[in-house]
Write a protein that holds these residues in place. Structure first.
Motif, short mmCIF file in Angstrom:
data_model
loop_
_atom_site.label_atom_id
_atom_site.label_comp_id
_atom_site.label_asym_id
_atom_site.label_seq_id
_atom_site.Cartn_x
_atom_site.Cartn_y
_atom_site.Cartn_z
N PHE A 269 7.72 16.99 17.09
CA PHE A 269 6.71 17.90 17.63
C PHE A 269 5.45 17.73 16.78
O PHE A 269 5.29 18.39 15.75
CB PHE A 269 7.19 19.35 17.56
CG PHE A 269 8.53 19.59 18.21
CD1 PHE A 269 8.62 19.93 19.55
CD2 PHE A 269 9.71 19.45 17.47
CE1 PHE A 269 9.86 20.15 20.15
CE2 PHE A 269 10.94 19.66 18.06
CZ PHE A 269 11.02 20.01 19.41
N GLY A 270 4.58 16.81 17.16
CA GLY A 270 3.40 16.53 16.35
C GLY A 270 3.80 15.96 15.01
O GLY A 270 4.43 14.90 14.92
N PRO A 295 15.98 23.57 3.19
CA PRO A 295 15.59 24.81 2.54
C PRO A 295 14.80 25.75 3.43
O PRO A 295 14.81 26.96 3.23
CB PRO A 295 14.75 24.34 1.34
CG PRO A 295 14.27 22.97 1.72
CD PRO A 295 15.35 22.38 2.55
N THR A 296 14.09 25.20 4.41
CA THR A 296 13.38 26.00 5.40
C THR A 296 14.03 25.76 6.75
O THR A 296 14.28 24.62 7.15
CB THR A 296 11.90 25.60 5.47
OG1 THR A 296 11.29 25.84 4.20
CG2 THR A 296 11.17 26.39 6.54
N VAL A 297 14.33 26.84 7.47
CA VAL A 297 14.94 26.72 8.80
C VAL A 297 14.16 27.58 9.78
O VAL A 297 13.54 28.57 9.41
CB VAL A 297 16.43 27.13 8.79
CG1 VAL A 297 17.23 26.25 7.87
CG2 VAL A 297 16.58 28.59 8.40
N VAL A 298 14.20 27.17 11.03
CA VAL A 298 13.57 27.92 12.11
C VAL A 298 14.66 28.48 13.01
O VAL A 298 15.55 27.74 13.43
CB VAL A 298 12.61 27.03 12.92
CG1 VAL A 298 11.96 27.84 14.05
CG2 VAL A 298 11.54 26.42 12.02
N LEU A 299 14.58 29.78 13.30
CA LEU A 299 15.52 30.42 14.21
C LEU A 299 14.75 31.00 15.38
O LEU A 299 13.84 31.82 15.19
CB LEU A 299 16.31 31.53 13.50
CG LEU A 299 17.06 31.14 12.22
CD1 LEU A 299 17.83 32.34 11.68
CD2 LEU A 299 18.00 29.97 12.47
N VAL A 350 7.58 35.78 10.30
CA VAL A 350 7.63 35.87 11.76
C VAL A 350 6.42 35.15 12.35
O VAL A 350 5.28 35.44 12.00
CB VAL A 350 7.64 37.33 12.24
CG1 VAL A 350 7.58 37.40 13.77
CG2 VAL A 350 8.89 38.05 11.74
N VAL A 351 6.70 34.18 13.21
CA VAL A 351 5.66 33.47 13.96
C VAL A 351 6.12 33.48 15.41
O VAL A 351 7.00 32.71 15.79
CB VAL A 351 5.45 32.03 13.46
CG1 VAL A 351 4.31 31.37 14.21
CG2 VAL A 351 5.20 32.00 11.95
N LEU A 352 5.56 34.34 16.23
CA LEU A 352 6.11 34.59 17.56
C LEU A 352 6.08 33.36 18.46
O LEU A 352 7.04 33.10 19.19
CB LEU A 352 5.37 35.74 18.23
CG LEU A 352 5.59 37.14 17.61
CD1 LEU A 352 4.74 38.17 18.32
CD2 LEU A 352 7.07 37.52 17.70
N LEU A 358 6.54 25.87 14.69
CA LEU A 358 6.77 24.49 14.28
C LEU A 358 5.63 23.98 13.40
O LEU A 358 5.87 23.29 12.40
CB LEU A 358 6.94 23.60 15.51
CG LEU A 358 8.25 23.82 16.29
CD1 LEU A 358 8.18 23.17 17.65
CD2 LEU A 358 9.43 23.29 15.49
N ARG A 359 4.41 24.35 13.75
CA ARG A 359 3.28 23.93 12.91
C ARG A 359 3.35 24.59 11.54
O ARG A 359 2.88 24.03 10.54
CB ARG A 359 1.96 24.30 13.60
CG ARG A 359 1.57 23.34 14.73
CD ARG A 359 0.16 23.60 15.21
NE ARG A 359 0.09 24.80 16.02
CZ ARG A 359 0.23 24.80 17.36
NH1 ARG A 359 0.46 23.67 18.00
NH2 ARG A 359 0.14 25.93 18.02
N ALA A 360 3.97 25.76 11.45
CA ALA A 360 4.05 26.49 10.18
C ALA A 360 5.01 25.83 9.19
O ALA A 360 5.00 26.17 8.00
CB ALA A 360 4.49 27.93 10.44
N VAL A 361 5.84 24.89 9.64
CA VAL A 361 6.81 24.24 8.74
C VAL A 361 6.45 22.78 8.51
O VAL A 361 7.30 21.98 8.12
CB VAL A 361 8.25 24.38 9.28
CG1 VAL A 361 8.66 25.85 9.33
CG2 VAL A 361 8.40 23.74 10.66
#
Length: 387
Positions: A269-270, A295-299, A350-352, A358-361
């Motif tokens: 994704f980019g 270490p960083t995960v997206v849910l 929180v990133v709605l 995805l850009r935040a990680v």
């Protein structure tokens, strides 16, 4: 298809050798494994096989898949729990794989014992014309549901989730775990109040290996991750052998399955790459959380009809195991997840919006692990060009 011809389902399932796969979790992956095993066993005759590979498992999805292959005499059908009784009655499947039963979308499916009873009654009505059932012996509700089947092949598939197997489905008594040992740390389940008990397995999963009825032990060497997928493979193997496929051919077929319907795929994704994991209910999340390695995960959480509108299940999931990781919560119900993580003392933001999350990680180690409920998962596949 079923709107144009309401009887299409019943018409199209007749006259084929059918292997059906059902259960709360693992249907799509197990169906892909079983289809691959049968293709490997058929060799150049693979065109004879039809399957609903995209996971459309209700009446109309099954009818649509079969309509596209009218000459295929073999079918591997992922089957929604609510469709099983109709398939048994109309299609007379040769083999029926029953993986597990747990809470899922309770606003639609309500009490899971009601569905299990429909399976039990359908198998009893079918009698000697019914399918050979490949059943998960570790699941009490599955065990009760298949008591009336003409023949059962038992597969011991240890699970991390047992919260939906507290009461005996036959008499309502409290189930006990007996005879714990290093191979079975939870012990076998048994009802002290009635005869229902865990059966001795024909196939057994232990430490990533599959023990066969003849005493051999094989390593499936899957390309899909997780101990739960070894369990799925054991059930698929039992079904494939019953359909006439050799063990080695089946295992060779399994190793061609990498990302069934996008599950476990690594997508771009980019500037971000993410490993996509689909989880739809507490039992699925219990298994998926153990796969997280970054270490960083997206849910990603949503609660429309396809996900189930009730998100109270979040409180049944052991999110405490994410301590030490940073979680990015996204999706329309991200704040519900954030409250749960706050109580679990897990670092999170929180990133709605899914794309913004995805850009935040971007700066996190890649690929980022991402677990999603059904609706965001479909959006992710489209964003990645995988669907």
């Amino acid at each position: 298809m079923t709107r144009v011809h309401p009887g299409a389902f019943g018409t199209l399932v007749k006259g084929r050798r059918i292997a059906s796969v059902t259960g709360t979790n693992g249907k799509t992956t197990t169906s892909h494994l079983l289809a691959a095993a049968i293709r490997a066993g058929l060799g150049t005759d693979a065109a004879r096989l039809v399957t609903n590979a995209d996971g459309a498992n209700l009446h109309y999805g099954i009818a649509s898949a079969l309509a596209k292959a009218p000459k295929a005499d073999l079918a591997v059908l992922e089957t929604d729990e609510r469709v099983v009784a109709d398939l048994i009655a109309a299609g007379r499947p040769e083999v029926l794989v029953m993986l597990n039963f747990s809470r899922d979308q309770l606003d639609r499916n309500h009490e899971i014992k009601f569905l299990a009873r429909s399976w039990r009654e359908a198998l009893e009505r079918a009698g000697e014309a019914g399918p050979v059932v490949v059943a998960n012996s570790d699941d009490p509700l599955i065990t009760w549901a298949v008591e009336k089947a003409r023949r059962v092949i038992w597969v011991d598939t240890p699970s991390k989730w047992s919260a939906d197997a507290v009461l005996c489905p036959a008499c309502g008594g409290i189930l006990e775990r007996v005879d714990p040992n290093p191979d079975e740390p939870q012990g076998r389940w048994d009802c002290p109040s009635c005869p229902l008990t865990e059966h001795s397995p024909d196939y057994q999963v232990r430490d990533g290996l599959i023990a066969l009825p003849d005493g051999r032990v094989v390593d499936p060497q899957l390309k899909v991750p997780g101990s739960f997928n070894v369990s799925n493979a054991a059930c698929a193997l039992a079904a494939a052998v019953e359909m006439g496929v050799g063990v080695e051919d089946a295992l060779r077929g399994f190793r061609t399955v990498e990302a069934p319907a996008g599950r476990f795929s690594v997508a771009t994704f980019g500037d971000v790459s993410a490993r996509l994991i689909l989880s739809k209910n507490p039992a699925g999340w219990a298994e998926s959380l153990a796969l997280l390695s970054t270490p960083t995960v997206v849910l990603a959480i949503d609660a429309v009809a396809a996900d189930g509108k009730d998100v109270s299940w979040l409180w049944d999931v052991d999110f405490e195991q994410l301590a030490g990781k940073h979680v990015v919560c996204t999706g329309p119900r991200a704040y519900d997840l954030a409250v749960r993580l706050e109580y679990a003392e897990v670092s999170h933001t929180v990133v709605l919006d899914l794309a913004d999350a995805l850009r935040a990680v971007t700066d996190a180690p890649q690929p980022v692990d991402l677990i999603s409920t059904y609706t965001p998962f479909q959006k992710l596949l489209k964003m990645a060009g995988l669907r």
